[in-house]
Design a protein around this motif. Structure first.
Motif, PDB file in Angstrom:
ATOM      1  N   PHE A   1       0.828  -1.210   0.000  1.00 49.05           N
ATOM      2  CA  PHE A   1       0.000   0.000   0.000  1.00 49.05           C
ATOM      3  C   PHE A   1       0.862   1.259   0.000  1.00 49.05           C
ATOM      4  O   PHE A   1       0.620   2.190  -0.768  1.00 49.05           O
ATOM      5  N   THR A   2       1.869   1.288   0.857  1.00 47.63           N
ATOM      6  CA  THR A   2       2.673   2.509   0.998  1.00 47.63           C
ATOM      7  C   THR A   2       3.610   2.726  -0.185  1.00 47.63           C
ATOM      8  O   THR A   2       3.912   3.874  -0.540  1.00 47.63           O
ATOM      9  N   ASN A   3       4.085   1.650  -0.799  1.00 51.27           N
ATOM     10  CA  ASN A   3       5.030   1.791  -1.913  1.00 51.27           C
ATOM     11  C   ASN A   3       4.342   2.161  -3.219  1.00 51.27           C
ATOM     12  O   ASN A   3       4.985   2.652  -4.139  1.00 51.27           O
ATOM     13  N   GLY A   4       3.054   1.908  -3.295  1.00 52.80           N
ATOM     14  CA  GLY A   4       2.313   2.274  -4.493  1.00 52.80           C
ATOM     15  C   GLY A   4       1.832   3.710  -4.396  1.00 52.80           C
ATOM     16  O   GLY A   4       2.099   4.425  -3.437  1.00 52.80           O
ATOM     17  N   ASN A   5       1.103   4.124  -5.395  1.00 48.77           N
ATOM     18  CA  ASN A   5       0.591   5.493  -5.393  1.00 48.77           C
ATOM     19  C   ASN A   5      -0.877   5.501  -5.764  1.00 48.77           C
ATOM     20  O   ASN A   5      -1.353   6.362  -6.497  1.00 48.77           O
ATOM     21  N   ARG A   6      -1.598   4.500  -5.242  1.00 49.16           N
ATOM     22  CA  ARG A   6      -3.011   4.353  -5.577  1.00 49.16           C
ATOM     23  C   ARG A   6      -3.869   4.352  -4.322  1.00 49.16           C
ATOM     24  O   ARG A   6      -3.424   3.920  -3.253  1.00 49.16           O
ATOM     25  N   ALA A   7      -5.097   4.797  -4.502  1.00 53.04           N
ATOM     26  CA  ALA A   7      -6.036   4.857  -3.381  1.00 53.04           C
ATOM     27  C   ALA A   7      -6.811   3.542  -3.288  1.00 53.04           C
ATOM     28  O   ALA A   7      -8.002   3.462  -3.590  1.00 53.04           O
TER      29      ALA A   7
END
Length: 249
Positions: free
Chosen positions: A156-162
């Motif tokens: 979750f934190t490494n991505g850039n999506r909601a």
């Protein structure tokens, strides 16, 4: 002579009843063009029309109302639509899970790409639910080790999506790390957690491999779309905000 003829017919009858091995020797295909010149068959129309009318009526049935546009792109690492989806799934699934196990689900996580449409200001119908979730995905609960939960948070934190994350989580993301609380308590590396998701994601969809091989898998026999519809029916107005479940520092 009659006896001979009868015997001959009887033998012929039994011989004709023998199993015959048929073999396909030829397949013929034909293309039928359907365009504006095609004439509708009134017989079929007469049969289909009542079902068509019923379907149109049901798909346009108003379930609830939203005073604002609910979309997946109005926040950073969270969204009004994603928050709504994760929270309503938790709300509908937790009683089922508790009845079966005597335990509560810790939180829910779904994927950004699974949200296929927004819900815009005004009446909300069955059509909106099908547009939002056109797939036949089922809700499941996975019991994850603390190590797997950490992989989930890293994803979750490494991505850039909601990605839709339910409000039972408070995740603070910093440049040099993160802080995780679940139900207001600091993340405990010595325990397992029960996470609600879909069967598609549990099988590794959207590269969510941390859902694979859980400590235990619980199948709720409840479609994500049905949970959406049932929740919509249960409330007069949809409400969702961007809150502190995900904080960026």
């Amino acid at each position: 002579m009659k006896k001979i003829l009868f015997s001959f017919l009887l033998v012929s009858f039994f011989l004709s009843c023998k199993d015959v091995a048929y073999k396909n020797t030829k397949i013929v295909g034909k293309t039928s063009q359907i365009d504006s010149t095609t004439v509708a068959d009134s017989t079929y129309i007469k049969v289909i029309e009542p079902y068509k009318e019923k379907m149109i009526k049901e798909i346009n049935t108003v379930l609830t109302y939203t005073p604002i546009d609910l979309v997946r792109t109005d926040g950073n690492r969270q969204s009004t639509l994603g928050n709504l989806l994760a929270d309503l799934a938790y709300t509908r699934a937790n009683p089922l899970f508790k009845k079966e196990t005597g335990k509560d689900i810790d939180f829910a996580l779904f994927n950004y790409g699974g949200i296929r449409s927004g819900i815009f200001t005004g009446d909300v119908t069955n059509r909106n639910a099908f547009q939002l979730m056109p797939f036949e995905n089922m809700l499941v609960v996975v019991e994850l080790s603390a190590e797997k939960v950490q992989e989930l948070v890293n994803y979750f934190t490494n991505g850039n999506r909601a990605h839709p994350l339910s409000k039972q989580v408070q995740l603070t993301i910093r440049q040099n790390g993160h802080t995780l609380k679940i139900h207001g308590k600091p993340f405990d590396k010595s325990k397992t957690y029960y996470v609600l998701t879909s069967d598609y994601l549990q099988s590794g969809g959207d590269r969510m491999d941390f859902f694979k091989d859980p400590v235990k898998l619980y199948k709720l026999d409840y479609k994500v779309r049905d949970a959406i519809i049932d929740y919509f029916k249960s409330v007069d107005t949809l409400t969702s905000t961007l809150d502190n479940r995900v904080i960026l520092k």
